[in-house]
Design a protein around this motif. Structure first.
Motif, PDB file in Angstrom:
ATOM      1  N   VAL A 183       0.877  -1.149   0.112  1.00 56.34           N
ATOM      2  CA  VAL A 183       0.119  -0.099  -0.126  1.00 56.34           C
ATOM      3  C   VAL A 183       0.932   1.234   0.075  1.00 56.34           C
ATOM      4  N   LYS A 184       1.797   1.225   0.763  1.00 60.76           N
ATOM      5  CA  LYS A 184       2.955   2.298   0.847  1.00 60.76           C
ATOM      6  C   LYS A 184       3.422   2.754  -0.718  1.00 60.76           C
ATOM      7  N   LEU A 232       1.979   1.837  -3.453  1.00 64.13           N
ATOM      8  CA  LEU A 232       0.903   2.416  -4.016  1.00 64.13           C
ATOM      9  C   LEU A 232       0.716   4.042  -3.947  1.00 64.13           C
ATOM     10  N   ASP A 233       0.995   4.395  -2.665  1.00 68.66           N
ATOM     11  CA  ASP A 233       0.604   5.696  -2.148  1.00 68.66           C
ATOM     12  C   ASP A 233       1.904   6.652  -2.930  1.00 68.66           C
ATOM     13  N   GLU A 234       3.071   5.954  -3.074  1.00 62.89           N
ATOM     14  CA  GLU A 234       4.320   6.564  -3.521  1.00 62.89           C
ATOM     15  C   GLU A 234       4.304   6.837  -4.936  1.00 62.89           C
ATOM     16  N   TYR A 267      -4.133  -2.669  -8.151  1.00 62.85           N
ATOM     17  CA  TYR A 267      -5.206  -2.382  -6.879  1.00 62.85           C
ATOM     18  C   TYR A 267      -5.525  -4.119  -6.797  1.00 62.85           C
ATOM     19  N   GLU A 277     -12.485   0.794  -3.812  1.00 62.40           N
ATOM     20  CA  GLU A 277     -11.625   2.070  -4.430  1.00 62.40           C
ATOM     21  C   GLU A 277     -11.706   1.891  -5.849  1.00 62.40           C
TER      22      GLU A 277
END
Length: 535
Positions: free
Chosen positions: A212-213, A215-217, A230, A252
């Protein structure tokens, strides 16, 4: 010989003389020189160029890897005016890599490097991929590192191929290290596919938070996550059994205005099925079809397996029929599970109809499917039906030892030793070698009809043929001898076993315990057994 065992019980004597199997492929009777001369070169025009380009195609067409390599070397050494180029090296190296012949691959790579022929990256991508599939991740990494020594610039394609090979071999930590150093160390800028591979590696090692990190970056790295990103994270939560988080990720996807594909839906359904929440999984499948997304073969497989697990044979059969109607080919394992659950519920006829439907849909049932159904037919006492199905299967396929064994076991269990003997004949004549299970079933069949002494002769033949008896062979035979009042013959069996050099630990433990029991009962001549085994 086994033929003598049944000669008194049926008119046609049983022959067990094995005929050697014809080899699937044989070495060519032509030398490399002859093949090249016939196929590509006019001997009166040694410098003819019209046929020269056929040489790489010729060595890649060869079924025999060794011969293809000989042709490759011969063409360069003995034909004036011809020299190998990048295309010919790539063709033979790709072929050898796929065959996992890595020693000549490395030799050819060294030769290619010395030749200073201008190379392309695709050659190295093929080798890296093959090393990954062969569970040799370190060799894949070494191949990636030395690409530049061939004057080739690495690209994100070879990096992604390497990372996929590392994920296949569970080298997840190394994937993260290479990703972080790809630009500085190798001059390769990762793309969204590289990020997706990293996300997959993190999820595989149960570090979904790390995924997830990433994905955020991704926006900061100039990348836009896609449906694959996803879906991979969704699969990470599913693997944990965290369906609430999986649903949140699925939401999402919808919030972004994306349409989930069959893979995304199937991953979510699989998570529910693994937790026994079949109703939720079916609801997801209904939503999927309402949104115009057609299930694929994996989707069907997930739900059908869940129905089988819940012993819902009718629903499993109906969904498998639907799958066949849509031209999907179910896996052998899936068909076996449906047949098992049908037969467990007493629906053997439905299972037979399914077998015939597979044939009608040009999905030829394989040995696993056919042997499963034969097993159930025999278990229900329908030996004649099992034999008919076997004969029908044999018209279009070659029965394996498993398929023969299921029918022979059923016949022996029901006292049909004559039919079992005829099938044994057929098996051996067609080059299918009996294994320990086959012998054990025959021994058990004779013991069951009170003729355990003939079981000893089968054991003798088993040893003659080099088939190693196991614990169950001796257990079945010794019990049969004891039950038929032939305890004295047990000593002969123990003596034969002691003379056999290939006894496994489990078998030896059983035999040792049997000798101790016979010593206690006063029937075992231990000195005789030991002397015979030494001699």
């Amino acid at each position: 010989m086994l033929s003598n065992l049944l000669s008194e019980q049926r008119e046609r004597p049983l022959s067990v003389t094995s005929r050697p199997l014809a080899t699937a492929t044989s070495r060519s009777s032509y030398s490399p020189a002859a093949i090249l001369t016939i196929s590509t070169f006019n001997p009166t025009h040694p410098r003819s160029t019209a046929a020269l380009p056929q040489t790489p195609r010729l060595h890649t067409r060869q079924q025999n890897i060794d011969l293809a390599l000989q042709i490759f070397h011969y063409a360069a050494k003995f034909h004036p005016g011809f020299s190998h180029n990048y295309d010919t090296y790539h063709a033979i190296i790709r072929r050898l890599s796929r065959a996992r012949e890595f020693e000549p691959v490395e030799s050819l790579l060294s030769e290619l490097r010395r030749s200073e022929i201008k190379c392309g990256e695709n050659l190295f991508i093929d080798v890296i991929r093959s090393y990954g599939l062969a569970s040799r991740p370190d060799s894949a990494l070494k191949t990636f590192i030395r690409i530049e020594k061939f004057g080739v610039q690495r690209s994100v394609r070879s990096l992604n191929t390497l990372l996929n090979a590392l994920v296949q071999n569970k080298r997840y930590a190394l994937v993260h290290v290479l990703f972080k150093n790809s630009k500085a160390r190798f001059g390769v800028t990762p793309n969204v596919f590289t990020c997706n591979i990293l996300v997959k590696a993190l999820c595989k090692k149960n570090d979904v938070e790390g995924a997830v990190k990433v994905l955020d970056e991704m926006p900061a790295m100039g990348m836009v996550a896609n449906l694959v990103t996803y879906t991979t994270i969704l699969g990470g939560y599913v693997a944990r059994g965290d369906m609430d988080s999986a649903r949140r990720v699925f939401g999402e996807v919808l919030d972004r205005g994306w349409v989930p594909d069959a893979t995304t839906y199937t991953v979510l359904m699989d998570g529910f099925c693994k937790l026994g929440r079949l109703v939720d999984a079916i609801k997801v499948m209904d939503d999927m079809e309402e949104n115009g997304i057609q299930p694929n073969e994996v989707t069907y497989g997930v739900i059908i397996e869940a129905y089988c697990k819940d012993k819902k044979s009718g629903e499993a059969r109906n969904l498998l029929d639907d799958m066949l109607d849509k031209k999907y080919i179910p896996s052998s394992t899936l068909c076996c599970k449906v047949i098992d659950v049908l037969c467990e519920e007493g629906k053997v006829e439905d299972a037979c109809q399914l077998w015939k439907r597979l044939l009608k849909k040009n999905v030829t049932p394989d040995n696993a499917i056919s042997s499963t159904l034969i097993h159930w037919l025999c278990k229900k006492g329908q030996i004649w039906e099992a034999r008919k199905l076997f004969d029908e299967f044999e018209k279009g396929s070659i029965p394996s030892v498993l398929t023969y064994n299921m029918l022979i076991a059923g016949m022996c269990e029901r006292g049909g030793l004559c039919e079992a003997g005829r099938l044994w004949d057929d098996m051996v004549e067609k080059g299918c070698a009996p294994n320990d299970f086959t012998y054990n079933m025959l021994i058990k069949g004779f013991c069951k009809v009170g003729n355990a002494k003939e079981g000893i002769r089968i054991l003798e033949e088993m040893l003659e043929k080099g088939c190693l008896p196991n614990k169950w062979t001796y257990s079945i035979l010794i019990k049969g001898l004891n039950d038929s009042g032939k305890e004295e013959e047990v000593i002969n069996v123990l003596s034969m076993a002691m003379s056999n050099e290939g006894i496994g630990r489990e078998t030896w433990d059983f035999l040792f315990a049997e000798m101790i029991d016979n010593l206690d009962s006063g029937t075992c001549d231990l000195n005789r057994i030991l002397m015979e085994s030494v001699s």
